[in-house]
Write a protein that holds these residues in place. Structure first.
Motif, PDB file in Angstrom:
ATOM      1  N   LYS A 297      19.333 -13.099 -20.645  1.00  0.00           N
ATOM      2  CA  LYS A 297      19.499 -13.878 -19.426  1.00  0.00           C
ATOM      3  C   LYS A 297      18.649 -13.262 -18.325  1.00  0.00           C
ATOM      4  CE  LYS A 297      23.029 -13.220 -16.795  1.00  0.00           C
ATOM      5  NZ  LYS A 297      24.370 -13.082 -16.278  1.00  0.00           N
ATOM      6  N   LYS A 298      17.862 -14.109 -17.646  1.00  0.00           N
ATOM      7  CA  LYS A 298      17.052 -13.679 -16.510  1.00  0.00           C
ATOM      8  C   LYS A 298      17.441 -14.542 -15.318  1.00  0.00           C
ATOM      9  CE  LYS A 298      14.484 -11.031 -19.128  1.00  0.00           C
ATOM     10  NZ  LYS A 298      13.193 -10.438 -19.040  1.00  0.00           N
ATOM     11  N   ILE A 299      17.539 -13.922 -14.156  1.00  0.00           N
ATOM     12  CA  ILE A 299      17.850 -14.645 -12.934  1.00  0.00           C
ATOM     13  C   ILE A 299      16.745 -14.376 -11.927  1.00  0.00           C
ATOM     14  CG2 ILE A 299      19.441 -14.822 -10.985  1.00  0.00           C
ATOM     15  CD1 ILE A 299      21.711 -14.149 -12.925  1.00  0.00           C
ATOM     16  N   LEU A 300      16.253 -15.463 -11.336  1.00  0.00           N
ATOM     17  CA  LEU A 300      15.231 -15.371 -10.297  1.00  0.00           C
ATOM     18  C   LEU A 300      15.757 -16.047  -9.040  1.00  0.00           C
ATOM     19  CD1 LEU A 300      12.348 -14.842  -9.201  1.00  0.00           C
ATOM     20  CD2 LEU A 300      11.701 -17.050 -10.204  1.00  0.00           C
ATOM     21  N   VAL A 301      15.709 -15.332  -7.923  1.00  0.00           N
ATOM     22  CA  VAL A 301      16.052 -15.903  -6.627  1.00  0.00           C
ATOM     23  C   VAL A 301      14.754 -16.027  -5.851  1.00  0.00           C
ATOM     24  CG1 VAL A 301      17.380 -15.652  -4.510  1.00  0.00           C
ATOM     25  CG2 VAL A 301      18.319 -14.800  -6.677  1.00  0.00           C
ATOM     26  N   ALA A 302      14.424 -17.253  -5.446  1.00  0.00           N
ATOM     27  CA  ALA A 302      13.185 -17.512  -4.712  1.00  0.00           C
ATOM     28  C   ALA A 302      13.533 -18.231  -3.411  1.00  0.00           C
ATOM     29  CB  ALA A 302      12.239 -18.360  -5.554  1.00  0.00           C
ATOM     30  N   THR A 303      13.088 -17.659  -2.292  1.00  0.00           N
ATOM     31  CA  THR A 303      13.441 -18.221  -0.995  1.00  0.00           C
ATOM     32  C   THR A 303      12.295 -18.081  -0.003  1.00  0.00           C
ATOM     33  OG1 THR A 303      14.310 -16.148  -0.090  1.00  0.00           O
ATOM     34  CG2 THR A 303      15.860 -17.544  -1.322  1.00  0.00           C
ATOM     35  N   HIS A 304      12.435 -18.775   1.094  1.00  0.00           N
ATOM     36  CA  HIS A 304      11.525 -18.600   2.225  1.00  0.00           C
ATOM     37  C   HIS A 304      11.800 -17.232   2.844  1.00  0.00           C
ATOM     38  CE1 HIS A 304      11.844 -22.982   1.765  1.00  0.00           C
ATOM     39  NE2 HIS A 304      10.624 -23.032   2.291  1.00  0.00           N
ATOM     40  N   GLY A 305      10.756 -16.498   3.164  1.00  0.00           N
ATOM     41  CA  GLY A 305      10.917 -15.211   3.830  1.00  0.00           C
ATOM     42  C   GLY A 305      11.615 -14.173   2.970  1.00  0.00           C
ATOM     43  N   ASN A 306      12.348 -13.274   3.609  1.00  0.00           N
ATOM     44  CA  ASN A 306      12.968 -12.125   2.932  1.00  0.00           C
ATOM     45  C   ASN A 306      14.385 -12.364   2.430  1.00  0.00           C
ATOM     46  OD1 ASN A 306      10.856 -10.147   3.265  1.00  0.00           O
ATOM     47  ND2 ASN A 306      11.324 -10.188   5.443  1.00  0.00           N
ATOM     48  N   PHE A 307      14.864 -13.584   2.519  1.00  0.00           N
ATOM     49  CA  PHE A 307      16.241 -13.863   2.117  1.00  0.00           C
ATOM     50  C   PHE A 307      16.498 -13.463   0.656  1.00  0.00           C
ATOM     51  CE2 PHE A 307      19.433 -17.293   0.825  1.00  0.00           C
ATOM     52  CZ  PHE A 307      20.528 -16.548   1.214  1.00  0.00           C
ATOM     53  N   ALA A 308      15.578 -13.774  -0.234  1.00  0.00           N
ATOM     54  CA  ALA A 308      15.760 -13.455  -1.657  1.00  0.00           C
ATOM     55  C   ALA A 308      15.934 -11.954  -1.862  1.00  0.00           C
ATOM     56  CB  ALA A 308      14.581 -13.978  -2.477  1.00  0.00           C
ATOM     57  N   GLU A 309      15.070 -11.190  -1.265  1.00  0.00           N
ATOM     58  CA  GLU A 309      15.153  -9.732  -1.399  1.00  0.00           C
ATOM     59  C   GLU A 309      16.472  -9.205  -0.826  1.00  0.00           C
ATOM     60  OE1 GLU A 309      12.444  -5.785  -0.385  1.00  0.00           O
ATOM     61  OE2 GLU A 309      11.845  -7.740   0.398  1.00  0.00           O
ATOM     62  N   GLY A 310      16.892  -9.765   0.293  1.00  0.00           N
ATOM     63  CA  GLY A 310      18.131  -9.326   0.928  1.00  0.00           C
ATOM     64  C   GLY A 310      19.359  -9.611   0.090  1.00  0.00           C
ATOM     65  N   ILE A 311      19.444 -10.794  -0.484  1.00  0.00           N
ATOM     66  CA  ILE A 311      20.630 -11.135  -1.271  1.00  0.00           C
ATOM     67  C   ILE A 311      20.662 -10.331  -2.580  1.00  0.00           C
ATOM     68  CG2 ILE A 311      19.769 -13.168  -2.538  1.00  0.00           C
ATOM     69  CD1 ILE A 311      22.481 -14.524  -1.774  1.00  0.00           C
ATOM     70  N   ILE A 312      19.490 -10.042  -3.134  1.00  0.00           N
ATOM     71  CA  ILE A 312      19.425  -9.191  -4.330  1.00  0.00           C
ATOM     72  C   ILE A 312      19.869  -7.773  -3.971  1.00  0.00           C
ATOM     73  CG2 ILE A 312      17.882  -8.136  -6.037  1.00  0.00           C
ATOM     74  CD1 ILE A 312      18.424 -11.112  -6.546  1.00  0.00           C
ATOM     75  N   SER A 313      19.487  -7.309  -2.798  1.00  0.00           N
ATOM     76  CA  SER A 313      19.923  -5.996  -2.334  1.00  0.00           C
ATOM     77  C   SER A 313      21.447  -5.936  -2.263  1.00  0.00           C
ATOM     78  CB  SER A 313      19.300  -5.703  -0.965  1.00  0.00           C
ATOM     79  OG  SER A 313      19.823  -4.520  -0.422  1.00  0.00           O
ATOM     80  N   SER A 314      22.065  -7.001  -1.778  1.00  0.00           N
ATOM     81  CA  SER A 314      23.524  -7.056  -1.711  1.00  0.00           C
ATOM     82  C   SER A 314      24.147  -7.025  -3.098  1.00  0.00           C
ATOM     83  CB  SER A 314      23.974  -8.322  -0.967  1.00  0.00           C
ATOM     84  OG  SER A 314      23.567  -8.279   0.377  1.00  0.00           O
ATOM     85  N   ILE A 315      23.575  -7.783  -4.022  1.00  0.00           N
ATOM     86  CA  ILE A 315      24.080  -7.792  -5.410  1.00  0.00           C
ATOM     87  C   ILE A 315      24.011  -6.393  -6.002  1.00  0.00           C
ATOM     88  CG2 ILE A 315      23.611  -8.598  -7.774  1.00  0.00           C
ATOM     89  CD1 ILE A 315      24.877 -10.782  -6.124  1.00  0.00           C
ATOM     90  N   ASN A 316      22.870  -5.730  -5.829  1.00  0.00           N
ATOM     91  CA  ASN A 316      22.696  -4.382  -6.386  1.00  0.00           C
ATOM     92  C   ASN A 316      23.651  -3.383  -5.738  1.00  0.00           C
ATOM     93  OD1 ASN A 316      20.735  -5.125  -8.248  1.00  0.00           O
ATOM     94  ND2 ASN A 316      19.076  -4.797  -6.796  1.00  0.00           N
ATOM     95  N   LEU A 317      23.962  -3.563  -4.474  1.00  0.00           N
ATOM     96  CA  LEU A 317      24.914  -2.695  -3.789  1.00  0.00           C
ATOM     97  C   LEU A 317      26.320  -2.878  -4.379  1.00  0.00           C
ATOM     98  CD1 LEU A 317      25.357  -0.755  -1.322  1.00  0.00           C
ATOM     99  CD2 LEU A 317      26.010  -2.804  -0.066  1.00  0.00           C
ATOM    100  N   ILE A 318      26.692  -4.119  -4.643  1.00  0.00           N
ATOM    101  CA  ILE A 318      28.032  -4.431  -5.145  1.00  0.00           C
ATOM    102  C   ILE A 318      28.180  -4.104  -6.632  1.00  0.00           C
ATOM    103  CG2 ILE A 318      29.673  -6.317  -5.588  1.00  0.00           C
ATOM    104  CD1 ILE A 318      28.460  -7.654  -3.002  1.00  0.00           C
TER     105      ILE A 318
END
Length: 142
Positions: free
Chosen positions: A2-23
């Motif tokens: 399973k692969k998950i890709l989050v693609a967004t305008h600006g830095n939102f994708a990186e930020g939400i992935i950062s939250s996932i990795n923190l949790i």
């Protein structure tokens, strides 16, 4: 896999992935794509992702920020790709559940169920001010 890709305008994708990795801790199968922050065309980034990060047999879940937005539209040519699912309007509860899904559980029905539950997490809380303590007591069985 399973692969998950989050693609967004600006830095939102990186930020939400950062939250996932923190949790949940660092997730090897979780990727992000920040659109329009550099000179690399988005369609080129998408092509590179599929060529280098997603084998033909991989189950891929793609999350974007806005339905009909330019990031969402850039993925249109991959809509018919086998074992690929597209979800727009990504939020943290939705992404958390998707990351925790086992690969065998990634079905259209299961993803629709997760989307429904994540919508229920969007709550205008000003109307809940006086009910907050009661709700917390119920949730935490106090």
């Amino acid at each position: 896999m399973k692969k998950i890709l989050v693609a967004t305008h600006g830095n939102f994708a990186e930020g939400i992935i950062s939250s996932i990795n923190l949790i949940l801790g660092e997730q090897d199968n979780l990727h992000y794509m920040n659109a329009y922050l550099d000179e690399v065309p988005l369609k080129e980034k998408i092509k590179t992702f599929f060529e280098h990060n997603a084998a033909t047999e991989d189950v891929v879940i793609i999350f974007t920020d806005l339905f009909g937005g330019s990031v969402n539209q850039a993925f249109l040519e991959y809509m018919d790709r086998e074992n690929t699912h597209f979800i727009t309007g990504v939020n943290l509860p939705l992404l958390l559940e998707a990351v925790m899904l086992n690969e065998v559980d990634v079905t259209e029905e299961k993803l629709k169920e997760i989307v429904k539950r994540s919508k229920e997490q969007i709550i205008y809380t000003d109307n809940q001010k006086h009910q907050t303590n009661e709700a917390a007591d119920e949730i935490f069985d106090i």
